[in-house]
Design a protein around this motif. Structure first.
Motif, PDB file in Angstrom:
ATOM      1  N   ASN A  89      -2.774  -0.278  -5.645  1.00  0.00           N
ATOM      2  CA  ASN A  89      -2.207  -0.172  -4.288  1.00  0.00           C
ATOM      3  C   ASN A  89      -1.939   1.273  -3.897  1.00  0.00           C
ATOM      4  N   VAL A  90      -2.477   2.244  -4.662  1.00  0.00           N
ATOM      5  CA  VAL A  90      -2.098   3.647  -4.481  1.00  0.00           C
ATOM      6  C   VAL A  90      -3.298   4.545  -4.178  1.00  0.00           C
ATOM      7  N   THR A  91      -3.106   5.446  -3.219  1.00  0.00           N
ATOM      8  CA  THR A  91      -4.015   6.559  -2.982  1.00  0.00           C
ATOM      9  C   THR A  91      -3.181   7.679  -2.364  1.00  0.00           C
ATOM     10  N   GLY A  92      -3.792   8.826  -2.076  1.00  0.00           N
ATOM     11  CA  GLY A  92      -3.003   9.877  -1.458  1.00  0.00           C
ATOM     12  C   GLY A  92      -3.651  11.251  -1.540  1.00  0.00           C
ATOM     13  N   VAL A  93      -2.837  12.262  -1.220  1.00  0.00           N
ATOM     14  CA  VAL A  93      -3.316  13.639  -1.114  1.00  0.00           C
ATOM     15  C   VAL A  93      -2.470  14.537  -2.015  1.00  0.00           C
TER      16      VAL A  93
ATOM     17  N   PRO B 298       0.818  -1.216   0.000  1.00  0.00           N
ATOM     18  CA  PRO B 298       0.000   0.000   0.000  1.00  0.00           C
ATOM     19  C   PRO B 298       0.853   1.268   0.000  1.00  0.00           C
ATOM     20  N   LEU B 299       0.539   2.172  -0.930  1.00  0.00           N
ATOM     21  CA  LEU B 299       1.279   3.420  -1.095  1.00  0.00           C
ATOM     22  C   LEU B 299       0.331   4.597  -0.916  1.00  0.00           C
ATOM     23  N   VAL B 300       0.689   5.496  -0.004  1.00  0.00           N
ATOM     24  CA  VAL B 300      -0.055   6.745   0.184  1.00  0.00           C
ATOM     25  C   VAL B 300       0.892   7.889  -0.173  1.00  0.00           C
ATOM     26  N   TYR B 301       0.564   8.627  -1.221  1.00  0.00           N
ATOM     27  CA  TYR B 301       1.409   9.763  -1.610  1.00  0.00           C
ATOM     28  C   TYR B 301       0.911  11.038  -0.939  1.00  0.00           C
TER      29      TYR B 301
ATOM     30  N   ALA C 224      -9.436   1.392  -2.715  1.00  0.00           N
ATOM     31  CA  ALA C 224     -10.829   1.727  -2.432  1.00  0.00           C
ATOM     32  C   ALA C 224     -10.975   3.104  -1.794  1.00  0.00           C
ATOM     33  N   ILE C 225      -9.838   3.741  -1.490  1.00  0.00           N
ATOM     34  CA  ILE C 225      -9.856   5.072  -0.864  1.00  0.00           C
ATOM     35  C   ILE C 225      -9.639   6.119  -1.948  1.00  0.00           C
ATOM     36  N   ALA C 226     -10.623   6.956  -2.178  1.00  0.00           N
ATOM     37  CA  ALA C 226     -10.506   7.959  -3.237  1.00  0.00           C
ATOM     38  C   ALA C 226      -9.400   8.962  -2.912  1.00  0.00           C
ATOM     39  N   PRO C 227      -8.566   9.314  -3.896  1.00  0.00           N
ATOM     40  CA  PRO C 227      -7.554  10.350  -3.669  1.00  0.00           C
ATOM     41  C   PRO C 227      -8.209  11.666  -3.261  1.00  0.00           C
ATOM     42  N   GLU C 228      -7.465  12.465  -2.526  1.00  0.00           N
ATOM     43  CA  GLU C 228      -7.981  13.749  -2.040  1.00  0.00           C
ATOM     44  C   GLU C 228      -7.027  14.875  -2.432  1.00  0.00           C
ATOM     45  N   THR C 229      -7.535  16.106  -2.320  1.00  0.00           N
ATOM     46  CA  THR C 229      -6.709  17.298  -2.498  1.00  0.00           C
ATOM     47  C   THR C 229      -6.667  18.017  -1.166  1.00  0.00           C
ATOM     48  N   ALA C 230      -5.526  18.642  -0.882  1.00  0.00           N
ATOM     49  CA  ALA C 230      -5.368  19.331   0.402  1.00  0.00           C
ATOM     50  C   ALA C 230      -6.458  20.380   0.594  1.00  0.00           C
ATOM     51  N   GLY C 231      -6.701  20.701   1.847  1.00  0.00           N
ATOM     52  CA  GLY C 231      -7.813  21.581   2.215  1.00  0.00           C
ATOM     53  C   GLY C 231      -7.633  23.036   1.836  1.00  0.00           C
ATOM     54  N   LYS C 232      -8.280  23.907   2.570  1.00  0.00           N
ATOM     55  CA  LYS C 232      -8.372  25.318   2.210  1.00  0.00           C
ATOM     56  C   LYS C 232      -7.004  25.991   2.150  1.00  0.00           C
ATOM     57  N   LEU C 233      -6.944  27.047   1.334  1.00  0.00           N
ATOM     58  CA  LEU C 233      -5.712  27.804   1.156  1.00  0.00           C
ATOM     59  C   LEU C 233      -5.609  28.907   2.210  1.00  0.00           C
TER      60      LEU C 233
END
Length: 309
Positions: A122-126, A97-100, A271-280
């Motif tokens: 095997n990849v998901t991340g932010v 499993p890889l989390v970027y 199964a974990i959808a990639p995300e983008t970092a929160g507010k600026l």
């Protein structure tokens, strides 16, 4: 007979390996955020978590070696901070499993097929992708007369190449153009910045790892030549940028760390959808503005999350 330790008596400790392409404040903050999220969920490196961290010191070949070593260790998850680090781990294993984290465009980097849904790999991340229209708006507010935007970047770093292309596409719509200066190595940042003197009205620094690692060299050129320096990494403001509208990298690390926790508890990364970092958040530096000939309006100072004197 001595009583068994709590470690021995309990479940086997989980293991997390973390790789960063280079040491600099933003990537260090991501690493610390990941560790804080794990601790908050009950995974403590001092008690029940095997934690490894290595930096590739800006070298892609070293990143590949670290990635292969980590994959051989078979940890429960690998966290890869930055695009080159994530690409190295993805090339080394299609199973661990890889989390970027701190990856600007994970699709262009061929880490995931889409950021809209789980990858089934095997990849998901932010991602730390920034809306460039907001960056251009900040440049125009700080330097209303700017027409030529200089950018130092590493042509070998996928996330920076993506930003360069996007800037080439969007700047003309605001009556601006991009002046590029290549810095394939960290030691090239200062000379690349000097090549922009007389050509650029503003220098814009994206989250290129070479540039951020050698940010003081970029800031010195901006101060000496009085070219306003605007960053997208908020940690770079205290290092000499006039301003940055960016994400909080510690918070991004926490966000990625929560994904790791889900994996440690049995979720599949695909199964974990990639995300983008929160507010600026807007950070500004008053002394850098003075050195680089920029006037910070009262409105901008009031809207800033942090003002560095």
């Amino acid at each position: 007979m001595a009583a068994p330790s709590a470690w021995a008596a309990g479940p086997a400790p989980k293991s997390v390996a973390v790789i960063a392409i280079v040491d600099h404040p933003a990537l260090d903050a991501v690493r610390d955020g990941v560790r804080d999220a794990l601790k908050a969920a009950g995974y403590d490196p001092a008690k029940n978590l095997k934690w490894q961290f290595q930096s590739a010191q800006g070298n892609n070949a070293t990143a590949a070696q670290i990635a292969r070593k980590f994959v051989g260790d078979r940890p429960d998850a690998i966290v890869a901070i930055s695009t080159p680090a994530a690409q190295a781990v993805a090339a080394a294993s299609k199973e661990v499993p890889l989390v970027y984290a701190a990856v600007t465009d994970p699709v262009a980097a061929q880490l995931v097929p889409s950021t809209q849904q789980g990858s089934d790999t095997n990849v998901t991340g932010v991602s730390d992708a920034l809306p460039l229209d907001r960056q251009i708006e900040l440049i125009k507010k700080l330097v209303p007369t700017a027409k030529r935007i200089g950018m130092v970047y590493n042509p070998g770093e996928a996330n920076s190449v993506v930003v360069v292309k996007q800037m080439q596409d969007v700047l003309p719509k605001s009556g601006m153009s991009l002046i590029e200066a290549a810095a394939p190595r960290t030691v090239d940042v200062g000379s690349a910045a000097r090549s922009l003197i007389g050509k650029a009205d503003v220098i814009y620094a994206n989250t290129d790892n070479n540039v951020v690692a050698a940010f003081e060299a970029l800031a010195k050129v901006s101060n000496d030549a009085k070219i306003p320096l605007i960053a997208s990494d908020t940690d770079s403001v205290k290092r000499g940028a006039v301003a940055a509208l960016g994400v909080n990298y510690h918070d991004m690390g926490v966000q990625a760390g929560r994904m790791v926790v889900r994996i440690l508890k049995g979720d599949k990364p695909g199964a974990i959808a990639p995300e983008t970092a929160g507010k600026l958040a807007l950070y500004v530096n008053s002394s850098a503005a003075q050195k680089q000939g920029v006037t910070l309006s009262d409105a901008m100072l009031k809207s800033a999350a942090q003002v560095i004197p």
